[in-house]
Design a protein around this motif. Structure first.
Motif, PDB file in Angstrom:
ATOM      1  N   PRO A  62     -32.511 -92.459 -29.632  1.00 50.97           N
ATOM      2  CA  PRO A  62     -32.384 -91.939 -31.006  1.00 50.97           C
ATOM      3  C   PRO A  62     -32.521 -93.047 -32.035  1.00 50.97           C
ATOM      4  N   LYS A  63     -33.143 -92.725 -33.128  1.00 55.17           N
ATOM      5  CA  LYS A  63     -33.316 -93.681 -34.214  1.00 55.17           C
ATOM      6  C   LYS A  63     -33.022 -92.973 -35.534  1.00 55.17           C
ATOM      7  N   ALA A  64     -32.002 -93.465 -36.240  1.00 59.44           N
ATOM      8  CA  ALA A  64     -31.650 -92.850 -37.519  1.00 59.44           C
ATOM      9  C   ALA A  64     -32.799 -93.005 -38.506  1.00 59.44           C
ATOM     10  N   ALA A  65     -32.966 -92.005 -39.336  1.00 61.33           N
ATOM     11  CA  ALA A  65     -34.022 -92.072 -40.351  1.00 61.33           C
ATOM     12  C   ALA A  65     -33.701 -93.172 -41.363  1.00 61.33           C
ATOM     13  N   GLU A  66     -34.709 -93.723 -41.963  1.00 62.73           N
ATOM     14  CA  GLU A  66     -34.512 -94.732 -43.007  1.00 62.73           C
ATOM     15  C   GLU A  66     -33.942 -94.073 -44.257  1.00 62.73           C
ATOM     16  N   ILE A  67     -33.030 -94.773 -44.905  1.00 64.74           N
ATOM     17  CA  ILE A  67     -32.465 -94.243 -46.153  1.00 64.74           C
ATOM     18  C   ILE A  67     -33.398 -94.637 -47.289  1.00 64.74           C
TER      19      ILE A  67
END
Length: 444
Positions: free
Chosen positions: A248-253
């Protein structure tokens, strides 16, 4: 018609109502006279049937109706004259009803508990604090990070890396029962997030630790309550080929994240989050303020309580708490739950505050509007997607349900009215302070 007091003890009242035979007879004649113009009978023109014949034909049938109306009128006159307001529907019982015959006077006993006289306190002397929390940068950032996590994507792990809980594995699989494939049991390039619980219990756990290129047989047993009748409780084998393992990779803010949530850019999303947090804090702060107000009112207002209301409330509290402690019992087919002293104390508080707020609201002419009721029904109807119309019709035909929806709206409007009269000072506090106040309120 005569009304004689038979009981006056605290809030308990008792009266004997006597309706004379002559009064009953006059009531029957009155009802026959009203109906006479529309009655047709063989040998007579419409409206010309003699009263004596009408009385012989219909008098007995109208006697019960006349008796009920006479007693109802006597009760209404009594309450108008005394100013009493019964806490619950009065109990009415005919005296010696088994031996009553036509031509006798009618005597009934009426008993009830009167609502107490409630002296409204000077609301301006009530001092309260309203907690005010301003969303800080840290809270907004925390919310943004949560949104980014929810909008997460997945990227390939290094070659040979093992799948971990929370990873996404892309698999081909074919499920078999008794060695034969079954309908709906196969898929290609299926993206499965391990730990999501989207597959049969035990399936995802067996894929933890696999690598891209692995082939394995996953053995599971379909639950007894599975939707497909032919698969309930059956053991199955899924032949799986793991094609990819992704972390999993969090979306960029950034602005792209903002657009995913319907905002024009990141600044606009931050502004929306700040507004939402401020509304959440205000709602929590109001709950704390309301509890503080009710505590103050409970301290300063004392009056006699109708025992029947307290008893009913205590039983309801005991029953509700019993179900919370026994969530596995869904129906009400259980023994009677006896209220404890704590339940009775809580019931007394609720009844006292309920009667006080009702009296304040009555004197202030607080009303729940049709628009407010419609909004409340719509909010409830959203819980039944596709059946909103049926829910609306059910509410329209159910007075008890309407009252359940109206009561909290009325209470909140009365609370707002009281807060307008009280001395309320604002105090800026931290989010943690507000959270502690909420937790302390829940523990009471």
């Amino acid at each position: 018609m005569q009304v004689t007091e038979t009981l006056n003890d605290g809030l308990k009242r008792g009266y004997e109502i006597t309706v004379t035979a002559a009064e009953l007879d006059a009531k029957v004649d009155e009802k026959l006279a009203e109906a006479q113009p529309e009655i047709e009978m063989k040998g007579f023109r419409k409206g010309k049937v003699p009263m004596a014949l009408l009385k012989k034909q219909f008098g007995q049938r109208l006697l019960g109706e006349a008796m009920q109306e006479a007693v109802d009128e006597a009760m209404s006159e009594h309450f108008e004259k005394t100013g009493d307001r019964p806490a619950l529907q009065p109990a009415v019982e005919m005296v010696d009803g088994e031996n009553w015959k036509e031509g006798d006077d009618v005597k009934v006993n009426m008993t009830y508990e009167a609502l107490p006289e409630i002296e409204e306190p000077d609301l301006s002397t009530i001092k309260l604090e309203r907690m005010v929390v301003k969303p800080d940068e840290a809270a907004v950032t925390e919310a943004l990070e949560s949104l980014a996590e929810n909008a997460q994507d997945f990227e390939n792990r290094d070659e040979g890396a093992k799948a971990e809980d929370g990873d996404q594995v892309v698999v081909d699989f074919v499920g078999k029962v008794d060695g034969e494939p079954f309908e709906g049991g196969a898929a290609e390039d299926y993206p499965l997030v391990l730990g999501s619980g989207s597959f049969i219990p035990g399936f995802e756990e067996q894929l933890v630790g696999v690598k891209a290129g692995d082939e394995l047989a996953v053995e599971v047993t379909f639950p007894e309550d599975y939707g497909a009748e032919n698969l309930k409780g059956k053991p199955a084998v899924f032949d799986c080929t793991v094609k990819e393992v992704k972390a999993p990779k969090a979306a960029e803010i950034d602005d792209e994240l903002a657009k995913k949530y319907g905002a024009e850019d990141l600044d606009a999303l931050k502004a929306q989050i700040s507004e939402r947090l401020e509304a959440e804090y205000a709602g929590a702060a109001r709950a704390v303020l309301k509890r503080g107000l009710l505590d103050k009112l409970d301290e300063v207002v004392k009056f006699d309580l109708p025992p029947s209301l307290v008893e009913a409330e205590a039983k309801q509290i005991a029953h509700q708490l019993w179900h919370e402690e026994n969530p596995e019992v869904q129906d009400h087919n259980h023994g009677e739950v006896e209220p404890t002293d704590e339940h009775n104390r809580l019931a007394e508080r609720r009844v006292r505050l309920g009667l006080l707020l009702a009296e304040i609201g009555r004197k202030a002419e607080v009303e729940v509007t049709d628009a407010e009721m419609t909004q409340a029904i719509m909010n409830q109807a959203r819980q039944y997607p596709g059946q909103e119309r049926q829910f609306f019709e059910f509410i329209q035909q159910n007075q008890e349900m309407q009252q359940q929806l109206r009561a909290p709206i009325f209470e909140d409007k009365v609370v707002d009215h009281v807060l307008e009269q009280a001395d309320v000072a604002e105090k800026e506090v931290s989010k943690d302070d507000l959270q502690k106040a909420i937790e302390a309120m829940d523990e009471e």
